[in-house]
Design a protein around this motif. Sequence first.
Motif, PDB file in Angstrom:
ATOM      1  N   UNK A 166       0.824  -1.222   0.000  1.00  0.00           N
ATOM      2  CA  UNK A 166       0.000   0.000   0.000  1.00  0.00           C
ATOM      3  C   UNK A 166       0.855   1.269   0.000  1.00  0.00           C
ATOM      4  N   UNK A 167       2.131   1.160   0.326  1.00  0.00           N
ATOM      5  CA  UNK A 167       2.994   2.335   0.422  1.00  0.00           C
ATOM      6  C   UNK A 167       3.527   2.704  -0.972  1.00  0.00           C
ATOM      7  N   UNK A 168       4.004   3.956  -1.111  1.00  0.00           N
ATOM      8  CA  UNK A 168       4.704   4.296  -2.356  1.00  0.00           C
ATOM      9  C   UNK A 168       5.993   3.475  -2.368  1.00  0.00           C
ATOM     10  N   UNK A 169       6.537   3.201  -3.522  1.00  0.00           N
ATOM     11  CA  UNK A 169       7.700   2.305  -3.660  1.00  0.00           C
ATOM     12  C   UNK A 169       7.431   0.975  -2.950  1.00  0.00           C
ATOM     13  N   UNK A 220      12.820  10.726  -7.930  1.00  0.00           N
ATOM     14  CA  UNK A 220      11.888   9.720  -8.425  1.00  0.00           C
ATOM     15  C   UNK A 220      11.023  10.372  -9.495  1.00  0.00           C
ATOM     16  N   UNK A 221      10.095   9.612 -10.046  1.00  0.00           N
ATOM     17  CA  UNK A 221       9.284  10.116 -11.159  1.00  0.00           C
ATOM     18  C   UNK A 221       8.485  11.360 -10.795  1.00  0.00           C
ATOM     19  N   UNK A 222       7.890  11.368  -9.596  1.00  0.00           N
ATOM     20  CA  UNK A 222       6.999  12.482  -9.242  1.00  0.00           C
ATOM     21  C   UNK A 222       7.477  13.329  -8.062  1.00  0.00           C
ATOM     22  N   UNK A 223       8.586  12.952  -7.417  1.00  0.00           N
ATOM     23  CA  UNK A 223       9.066  13.712  -6.267  1.00  0.00           C
ATOM     24  C   UNK A 223      10.566  13.493  -6.082  1.00  0.00           C
ATOM     25  N   UNK A 224      11.142  14.317  -5.213  1.00  0.00           N
ATOM     26  CA  UNK A 224      12.567  14.229  -4.886  1.00  0.00           C
ATOM     27  C   UNK A 224      12.690  14.015  -3.381  1.00  0.00           C
ATOM     28  N   UNK A 272       6.295  -4.131  13.649  1.00  0.00           N
ATOM     29  CA  UNK A 272       5.838  -3.511  12.401  1.00  0.00           C
ATOM     30  C   UNK A 272       4.402  -3.007  12.551  1.00  0.00           C
ATOM     31  N   UNK A 273       4.159  -1.838  11.997  1.00  0.00           N
ATOM     32  CA  UNK A 273       2.789  -1.326  11.926  1.00  0.00           C
ATOM     33  C   UNK A 273       2.486  -0.930  10.481  1.00  0.00           C
ATOM     34  N   UNK A 274       3.412  -0.236   9.820  1.00  0.00           N
ATOM     35  CA  UNK A 274       3.211   0.178   8.432  1.00  0.00           C
ATOM     36  C   UNK A 274       3.895  -0.766   7.450  1.00  0.00           C
ATOM     37  N   UNK A 275       4.993  -1.354   7.855  1.00  0.00           N
ATOM     38  CA  UNK A 275       5.785  -2.208   6.968  1.00  0.00           C
ATOM     39  C   UNK A 275       5.246  -3.634   6.937  1.00  0.00           C
ATOM     40  N   UNK A 276       5.565  -4.365   5.845  1.00  0.00           N
ATOM     41  CA  UNK A 276       5.164  -5.775   5.729  1.00  0.00           C
ATOM     42  C   UNK A 276       6.014  -6.670   6.622  1.00  0.00           C
ATOM     43  N   UNK A 277       7.310  -6.374   6.685  1.00  0.00           N
ATOM     44  CA  UNK A 277       8.260  -7.227   7.391  1.00  0.00           C
ATOM     45  C   UNK A 277       9.393  -6.393   7.969  1.00  0.00           C
ATOM     46  N   UNK A 278       9.897  -6.823   9.112  1.00  0.00           N
ATOM     47  CA  UNK A 278      11.119  -6.268   9.696  1.00  0.00           C
ATOM     48  C   UNK A 278      12.096  -7.422   9.875  1.00  0.00           C
ATOM     49  N   UNK A 279      13.344  -7.222   9.466  1.00  0.00           N
ATOM     50  CA  UNK A 279      14.354  -8.253   9.689  1.00  0.00           C
ATOM     51  C   UNK A 279      15.665  -7.604  10.148  1.00  0.00           C
ATOM     52  N   UNK A 324      19.025  -7.755  -0.471  1.00  0.00           N
ATOM     53  CA  UNK A 324      17.660  -7.224  -0.516  1.00  0.00           C
ATOM     54  C   UNK A 324      17.498  -6.254  -1.683  1.00  0.00           C
ATOM     55  N   UNK A 325      16.237  -6.066  -2.109  1.00  0.00           N
ATOM     56  CA  UNK A 325      15.915  -5.115  -3.175  1.00  0.00           C
ATOM     57  C   UNK A 325      15.523  -3.792  -2.511  1.00  0.00           C
ATOM     58  N   UNK A 326      16.496  -2.874  -2.425  1.00  0.00           N
ATOM     59  CA  UNK A 326      16.347  -1.628  -1.681  1.00  0.00           C
ATOM     60  C   UNK A 326      15.672  -0.537  -2.510  1.00  0.00           C
ATOM     61  N   UNK A 327      14.992   0.378  -1.817  1.00  0.00           N
ATOM     62  CA  UNK A 327      14.530   1.616  -2.443  1.00  0.00           C
ATOM     63  C   UNK A 327      15.785   2.384  -2.859  1.00  0.00           C
ATOM     64  N   UNK A 328      15.747   3.013  -4.018  1.00  0.00           N
ATOM     65  CA  UNK A 328      16.940   3.675  -4.572  1.00  0.00           C
ATOM     66  C   UNK A 328      17.588   4.657  -3.601  1.00  0.00           C
ATOM     67  N   UNK A 329      16.781   5.424  -2.875  1.00  0.00           N
ATOM     68  CA  UNK A 329      17.323   6.443  -1.977  1.00  0.00           C
ATOM     69  C   UNK A 329      18.164   5.839  -0.854  1.00  0.00           C
ATOM     70  N   UNK A 330      17.890   4.590  -0.468  1.00  0.00           N
ATOM     71  CA  UNK A 330      18.605   3.956   0.642  1.00  0.00           C
ATOM     72  C   UNK A 330      19.926   3.301   0.225  1.00  0.00           C
ATOM     73  N   UNK A 331      20.127   3.085  -1.078  1.00  0.00           N
ATOM     74  CA  UNK A 331      21.294   2.339  -1.541  1.00  0.00           C
ATOM     75  C   UNK A 331      22.635   2.968  -1.133  1.00  0.00           C
ATOM     76  N   UNK A 332      22.822   4.291  -1.222  1.00  0.00           N
ATOM     77  CA  UNK A 332      24.108   4.852  -0.796  1.00  0.00           C
ATOM     78  C   UNK A 332      24.440   4.553   0.680  1.00  0.00           C
ATOM     79  N   UNK A 333      23.440   4.591   1.554  1.00  0.00           N
ATOM     80  CA  UNK A 333      23.680   4.270   2.970  1.00  0.00           C
ATOM     81  C   UNK A 333      24.000   2.787   3.140  1.00  0.00           C
TER      82      UNK A 333
END
Length: 132
Positions: free
Chosen positions: A27-30, A77-81, A98-105, A115-124
């Motif tokens: 349900x979340x963006x990305x 991203x396509x519609x925001x920064x 977890x409350x908003x996320x599907x899984x925590x590990x 893992x398949x990371x959101x692009x913004x998190x990859x540098x960290x």
Amino acid sequence: MKRSIKVVAAIIENEQHEILCALRSPEMSLPNRWEFPGGKVEANEDIFSALEREIAEELGCRVETFKEIFNEHIQEYETFVIHLLSIKCRIIEGFPTKSEHSTLIWLKRENLKSLKWASADIPAVEQLMNEK
């Protein structure tokens, strides 16, 4: 012009030197991408207070932040920064649930790239993997 969002992300490490990773729900963006938990910084809120608030809301636990930015990245991203500020912190009360996320590990640094990371998190992620 694209909307710019200032976001803080928590890099939470446990006693076993594992990092908390959160899977974005469908349900979340990305959707179905991994990220470090956190959220938007509100107007007139400092980044460390924002992160403590977001973790309390999202994960139901309290963290103490290290008062420095671990990684800073601007991702278009396509519609925001997103202006993402990753900050190391540790849990001082409670346990993440977890409350908003599907899984925590919890994952060791060397396994983060699996893992398949959101692009913004990859540098960290890359910076964490290069740490000793």
